[in-house]
Each structure stands twice: as C-alpha cells, then as structure tokens.
Write an enzyme that holds these catalytic residues in place. Structure first.
Site, mmCIF file in Angstrom:
data_model
loop_
_atom_site.group_PDB
_atom_site.id
_atom_site.type_symbol
_atom_site.label_atom_id
_atom_site.label_comp_id
_atom_site.label_asym_id
_atom_site.label_seq_id
_atom_site.Cartn_x
_atom_site.Cartn_y
_atom_site.Cartn_z
ATOM 1 N N LYS A 1 0.866 -1.196 0.000
ATOM 2 C CA LYS A 1 0.000 0.000 0.000
ATOM 3 C C LYS A 1 0.889 1.229 0.000
ATOM 4 O O LYS A 1 2.020 1.186 0.504
ATOM 5 C CB LYS A 1 -0.880 0.009 1.258
ATOM 6 C CG LYS A 1 -2.119 0.835 1.117
ATOM 7 C CD LYS A 1 -3.265 0.033 0.531
ATOM 8 C CE LYS A 1 -4.468 0.902 0.239
ATOM 9 N NZ LYS A 1 -5.635 0.095 -0.136
ATOM 10 N N ASP B 1 -7.098 4.407 -4.154
ATOM 11 C CA ASP B 1 -7.738 4.259 -2.840
ATOM 12 C C ASP B 1 -8.349 5.640 -2.582
ATOM 13 O O ASP B 1 -8.581 6.392 -3.544
ATOM 14 C CB ASP B 1 -6.698 3.847 -1.773
ATOM 15 C CG ASP B 1 -7.346 3.395 -0.463
ATOM 16 O OD1 ASP B 1 -7.724 2.226 -0.364
ATOM 17 O OD2 ASP B 1 -7.508 4.227 0.469
HETATM 18 O O1 2IT Z 1 -8.239 -1.386 -0.508
HETATM 19 C C1 2IT Z 1 -8.175 -1.894 -1.645
HETATM 20 O O2 2IT Z 1 -8.307 -3.102 -1.818
HETATM 21 C C2 2IT Z 1 -7.933 -1.000 -2.771
HETATM 22 N N1 2IT Z 1 -7.830 0.208 -2.559
HETATM 23 C C3 2IT Z 1 -7.773 -1.543 -4.152
HETATM 24 C C4 2IT Z 1 -6.413 -2.112 -4.352
HETATM 25 C C5 2IT Z 1 -6.105 -2.533 -5.768
HETATM 26 O O3 2IT Z 1 -4.919 -2.814 -6.003
HETATM 27 O O4 2IT Z 1 -6.992 -2.591 -6.615
#
Ligand code: 2IT
Length: 447
Positions: free
Chosen positions: A126, A166
């Site tokens: 992340k 996100d």
């Molecule tokens: O919290 C999540 O799963 C997302 N923000 C999407 C992450 C993604 O790589 O699609």
C-alpha cells in the site's frame, strides 16, 4: 492468548511506536490466528508472524511540486511493500492529509490477507501521500501525481509492485500517474490498475468493489436464511465504494436510505436509486467532500449535520467511508436498532471493540478484508488482461467477480467452522487469508 501471539503483538507495537491503526489490525488478525499455531507449531519456529508484521520493504520519499500560485509544496510519499509470498505487491495509493506510516501499514497489512482471500496470485502493499486533493485544481493534481511518480517509478513494475487507487486516487489520478510512468520508462505496461477503458483498463473495475461487497453481504445473508431483497439498508460514504454498493443494492431489490460525508448524513425515505445514485458521482467530483447538496436537489430527503447514519433504523448496515467509522457507541446504536446484519465496506470500518460488541450481541459481521476484496480481485484480472494484450468483456468480468466473492465467503465460513466450530466470518477471513501466505512462505525458505 498464546505467548507467541501476545509477544508478536507486543513486538510490533514496540517496533512501530504510535502507529495505532497498524497496532489495531495486527492485534485483530493475530488474535484470531491462535488456533492455527496450535495446529502448526512449525509456523512459530519459522517466525512467520514476526516476518509478516515487518514489511519486506518500505519507501518514504519527498514529493516536491509547485502550486497554482507558484509556491513550492512538499509532501511525504510512501510505499510499503508488505508481502510478495504469493505474488507481486498489490494495493492502492491513498492521498489524504491523514496519511502517515500507521495508516499505510494498516492498509498494507490488511491487503496481504485480502489479496490472499481472492485466490489470485497477488501479494500485499500500500502507498500514498499526506496530500489533500480537495480544493486543488486539475493542474495541481497533475503536477502532484507527476512528482509522486518521479520517485515511485523505480520501485514498481508489472511483476514487482502494481499500485491502484484508494481514497483520493481515482481514474483521473491513475491517468496522470500512468502518463508519467510511461514517459520516464518508455514502457506501456500494466504497472497500475484502475486505468481508463481506452488504455488498458478493465470493464467493470470501477464498480467492482461495491458490487463485490453486495455479493459478499448477500452470501452472508443467504447463509442465514435471508437475502438483501426487500431489506432497508443504511450505508455511509458517497465515493466509489458507496456508489458501486448503492447500484448493486438497488439491482438486487434492497431499499437504500442513507449515504454520508464528513459533513453529516443524508436520509432519504423514498430510497436512493436511479439518478440519485448518479448524483453521488457529481458530489464526489465537486472536490468539496460534502454530501449536504443531495438534500437540496432531492425533495423528501433530509440532511443531518455532524451525525453518522447508524442512528437510522435498518436491516443491514454497510459502512463505506473510511477506517474506524464505527466505534463502540455506534455498535451500541446498531444493536439497539435491532439490526442483525453488518458488513464492512471500507477498510477496517470498525474498531476491534465495536466488532466484539456486535458479535457478542448476535449481529452477523462481514469483515472488510473479505467483503471489499472484489476491487483488488478485478485489479488482478486487469493485470492479466494487460499481460495478455487483450480486452475482457464486462459480462465475463462480472461473472468472475461474482464467483470470486462467493468463493471468499465460503472459504471464510469453512475456515471458521474448522478452527472454531462456528460461523464467524471475521475470524474465518483471517485464518483463510493467512494459511495460503504461510504455506507459500514455508515453501520459499527463510527470506
Ligand atoms: O483497498 C483496496 O483493496 C484498494 N484500494 C484496491 C487495491 C487494488 O490494487 O486494486
């Protein structure tokens, strides 16, 4: 609590001082894993938990950009690459003033288990920045995204780490980030997901998270002899997740009566459907982060300032805004309203205390890492589409998404039955997500 689990929680708190959101998820996940260590003492010997709670790599970087007044701005950028045990790091980027390592680490840690639950080959990571997109001009957003990618590009790649959106990072930001990556590297490749449909994006990715949440919630309801059809549902938020959730709830015959923003909530007793759901996109794109204008536009609805929607009576609650939006007092309200079903949409919607209270009082809880995994699952499908230099049809994506969400529900239910002898999706999600990662780590040796 077993000493191993207790010691690992304490170690993580000591190594990451003040990062309370990260501590919260580590405590929640590790506590439910206890019976796994009784059955698999080899995982303790292999220090699986000490390794999983320490990101494989963490990058912190300066993002320098120039605002519309010619003033130089400096933000902090992050990418925490948590686990590559089952695939390349995968997870979104969050742009919000509240971003600091504790937020990115909580999201990155959760992402590992979520991605594992999808059954697809994606590890967890992340990233983000303490940048506030609200009130910024389009040109400022573009310059910020370009400056952010000027550093991030060297740490990512289609087989290394694939970021997505996100909070604060939607289609527009992904576009600017992708354009800059392509310019620097001279490569058009699937390095980001959530792209536009004319340049590698996946049909259905935008609504995937919300649709998946409703598929998951409905599977939970069906396992308890009911369904969303005819239910009154209260959700929070008005962004991408809330929007997709609202569309699918309507399609399946539920009546949606609330949405919310940081300013308060909307109660619409006539139901939020059709053009009212479309209006959520306008609210989000206004750059103001408020939901109050809904009440001016749609007579018969009301805006309640400064309150959360949980005070409205409903058969099902789905928080879709942000972490810790349901605290112990909210859980008490939900129980007092006589509600039996609660499904998290936003990542870690609830405090650990709130989840315990809901479950202790007979509320069936769907945890976010399982319920909202449809977004990242479709991101992985987008990676496959890009790698195969092809384009998938919407109906094929929706079908896969549905099957994945039912698969996740069933895997969580089966794991909780095996380890706890009951239907507890919260514990089941942690166990089912963990087992796959642990097995891969054991196979790959000490690294
Ligand atoms: O919290 C999540 O799963 C997302 N923000 C999407 C992450 C993604 O790589 O699609």
């Amino acid at each position: 609590m077993s000493n191993y689990v207790k010691d690992c929680i304490a170690l993580c708190e000591k190594k990451n001082p003040g990062e309370v959101e990260f501590h919260q998820t580590v405590e929640e996940v590790l506590t439910s894993l206890e019976p796994v260590f009784d059955k698999h003492p080899e995982y303790e010997e292999a220090a699986i938990l000490e390794r999983l709670t320490e990101p494989e790599r963490g990058i912190t970087f300066r993002v320098t950009w120039v605002d519309d007044n010619g003033k130089i701005q400096v933000n902090k950028g992050y990418r925490y690459q948590f686990s590559s045990a089952i695939g390349p790091y995968k997870g979104g980027l969050r742009f919000a003033p509240s971003v600091y390592p504790g937020i990115i680490k909580f999201l990155g840690f959760e992402q590992c288990f979520k991605n594992s639950l999808t059954g697809l080959p994606i590890g967890g990571g992340k990233g983000g920045a303490d940048f506030d997109p609200n009130g910024k001009s389009d040109a400022e957003i573009m310059r910020f995204c370009q400056a952010f990618m000027d550093e991030l590009y060297r740490h990512i790649g289609p087989s290394t780490d694939v970021p997505a959106g996100d909070l604060g990072v939607g289609a527009r930001e992904i576009g600017y980030l992708f354009g800059e990556y392509k310019k620097i590297t001279n490569r058009f490749e699937g390095v980001l997901t959530g792209k536009g449909l004319t340049w590698g994006g996946l049909n259905g990715r935008t609504e995937a998270t919300g649709y998946g949440i409703v598929f998951f919630a409905n599977a939970m309801l069906e396992a308890n002899g009911t369904s969303v059809k005819g239910m009154t549902v209260s959700i929070s938020g008005f962004g991408n997740v809330a929007w997709g959730t609202a569309m699918k709830l309507n399609e399946l015959g539920a009546k949606l009566v609330t949405i919310s923003g940081p300013d308060g909530y909307i109660y619409d007793e006539n139901g939020i459907s059709g053009e009212k759901v479309d209006f959520m996109l306008q609210l989000r794109n206004s750059g103001k982060n408020i939901c109050a204008p809904y009440a001016d536009k749609f007579p018969g609805s009301k805006f309640v300032a400064g309150k959360k929607p949980w005070e409205v009576k409903a058969d099902l609650y789905i928080p879709c805004a942000t972490q810790n939006e349901v605290l112990i007092e909210d859980a008490k309200t939900i129980v007092a309203n006589g509600c039996k079903f609660y499904c998290e949409g936003s990542n870690m919607s609830s405090s650990n205390e709130a989840i315990a209270y809901l479950q202790d009082n007979g509320v069936c809880v769907g945890p976010s890492k399982a319920a909202n995994a449809g977004g990242v699952a479709c991101s992985c499908i987008e990676m496959g589409q890009n790698a195969g230099k092809t384009v998938f049809k919407p109906e094929d994506v929706y079908k896969q998404l549905y099957d994945i969400m039912i698969g996740i529900h069933d895997a969580c239910a089966a794991a909780s039955k095996e380890y706890f002898g009951k239907y507890d999706l919260v514990k089941g999600a942690n166990i089912a997500g963990f087992l796959k990662i642990a097995e891969a780590m054991m196979a790959q040796g000490i690294c």
